[in-house]
Design a protein around this motif. Structure first.
Motif, PDB file in Angstrom:
ATOM      1  N   GLN A 122       0.824  -1.203   0.000  1.00 27.27           N
ATOM      2  CA  GLN A 122       0.000   0.000   0.000  1.00 27.27           C
ATOM      3  C   GLN A 122       0.862   1.258   0.000  1.00 27.27           C
ATOM      4  O   GLN A 122       0.577   2.218  -0.734  1.00 27.27           O
ATOM      5  CB  GLN A 122      -0.936   0.003   1.207  1.00 27.27           C
ATOM      6  N   GLY A 152      -2.019  -2.866  -3.616  1.00 25.31           N
ATOM      7  CA  GLY A 152      -2.389  -1.591  -3.019  1.00 25.31           C
ATOM      8  C   GLY A 152      -3.354  -0.876  -3.942  1.00 25.31           C
ATOM      9  O   GLY A 152      -3.277  -1.025  -5.168  1.00 25.31           O
ATOM     10  N   ARG A 159      -5.153   7.022  -1.080  1.00 21.22           N
ATOM     11  CA  ARG A 159      -4.839   5.633  -0.758  1.00 21.22           C
ATOM     12  C   ARG A 159      -6.023   5.009  -0.030  1.00 21.22           C
ATOM     13  O   ARG A 159      -6.545   5.567   0.924  1.00 21.22           O
ATOM     14  CB  ARG A 159      -3.582   5.595   0.120  1.00 21.22           C
ATOM     15  N   THR A 161      -7.209   2.002   2.236  1.00 20.64           N
ATOM     16  CA  THR A 161      -6.679   0.936   3.087  1.00 20.64           C
ATOM     17  C   THR A 161      -7.769   0.066   3.684  1.00 20.64           C
ATOM     18  O   THR A 161      -7.457  -0.935   4.336  1.00 20.64           O
ATOM     19  CB  THR A 161      -5.856   1.532   4.246  1.00 20.64           C
TER      20      THR A 161
END
Length: 342
Positions: A122, A152, A159, A161
């Motif tokens: 990631q 990722g 991003r 997660t």
């Protein structure tokens, strides 16, 4: 640089199954020093964290700094992480790592500096999105092909997660009831494409009497594992077993990546990791070909690119974790420091 007051220099540690890659980066993301240590294969979390600290000490010593003078330290670790608590929950590719362990807190006490934790792939994808092959895309999927197969996700410029384990593309099931994976389940893409799984398959083939130069090449390089470099040399020598296992890996990567693209409809796929980087553009092309039959919208495939930051992408991405939030890092940040500072 001197080791007195805190510097605007960030450290990144990329923790893998066979190596720990460290970098120091400045505020512009430029690498100012780097080094690499082998990941201990015995001793579990305690010994691995000691080696992380030793690697951090070396990379800072190269520019006459102490770890405590850094602005922050980021660690990219394989498997499921709790970034808020700084806990590595599960790491099947790390030798002897069983159950949750407060990696960030322990390392922070040793280094006397805030430590931030993220999933290794990631954070590598974040680095590619900001500084590498993904800079022109708002959405992308990173696939890191190495000891295992990590992923990722970058969506709408951020991003993603999930709850800490998003992007584990290596554990997409590509064959129900198939090969046993290191995670304990069956049929995962990693069980066919991960370097560790391919080595097990190669050893079984040799035990059955099949001929290969893989292990001869491994020994000639002083290695005790089939590294990416060993696979590359075997392929260059047209080793039949190496070619067959890599071809099987590419087929499974194509199917698994296409499935993820069908779900997310990202603009780009970035291929990285030890094997992905070492095998390079010719194998990116082979992965594209393996993907195409499985794409739902085959008329509009995503761009597929090779990592621009190469083997440093994970460590650079880890360093970016320790930047102040205003510099553009994810809101899913946490540090563990002996002084409780952030």
């Amino acid at each position: 640089m001197r080791g007195g007051e805190r510097q605007q220099v960030f450290a990144g540690l990329d923790l893998g199954g066979t190596k720990i890659q460290a970098v120091l980066v400045d505020v512009e993301g430029k690498v100012v020093s780097q080094c690499r240590h082998a990941t201990p294969q015995q001793g579990g979390p305690q010994v691995i964290i000691e080696e992380l600290f030793a690697t951090l000490q070396e990379v800072t010593r190269m520019v006459n700094l102490e770890p405590s003078a850094l602005a922050g330290v980021g660690v990219g670790a394989p498997g499921a992480v709790d970034p808020v608590a700084g806990v590595l929950l599960q790491a099947g590719n790390l030798p002897g790592w069983h159950g949750p362990h407060p990696l960030a807190e322990i390392l922070s006490k040793k280094a006397k500096v805030p430590v931030f934790l993220g999933n290794d792939v990631q954070v590598a994808v974040m680095a590619e999105a900001r500084l590498g092959a993904g800079r022109s895309y708002r959405s992308m999927l990173g696939v890191w092909w190495g000891t295992g197969v990590g992923g990722g996700i970058y969506l709408d410029g951020r991003r993603w997660t999930g709850r800490g384990a998003a992007g584990e593309i290596g554990h997409i099931v590509v064959r129900r009831g198939g090969a046993k994976c290191s995670c304990g389940r069956r049929g995962c893409m990693e069980a066919y494409a991960g370097r560790g799984a391919m080595e097990l398959k190669a050893r079984k083939a040799v035990a059955r009497g099949e001929k290969t130069r893989l292990f001869e090449l491994m020994e000639s390089q002083g290695k005790d594992r089939l590294t990416s470099g060993v696979w590359m040399k075997a392929l260059k020598q047209e080793d039949g077993l190496a070619e067959r296992l890599i071809a099987r890996a590419v087929r499974m990567l194509g199917a698994g990546i296409a499935s993820a693209v069908n779900l997310l409809d990202v603009e780009a796929v970035i291929i990285g990791g030890g094997l992905g980087t070492r095998l390079g553009e010719p194998y990116v092309e082979r992965i594209i070909q393996a993907m195409h039959p499985h794409l739902f919208v085959s008329q509009r495939p995503p761009d597929v690119r090779l990592s621009a930051l190469g083997e440093l992408s994970g460590a650079i991405g880890a360093a970016l974790l320790s930047e102040p939030p205003a510099a553009g890092t994810s809101s899913h940040r946490s540090s563990r420091s002996v002084k409780g500072e952030v």
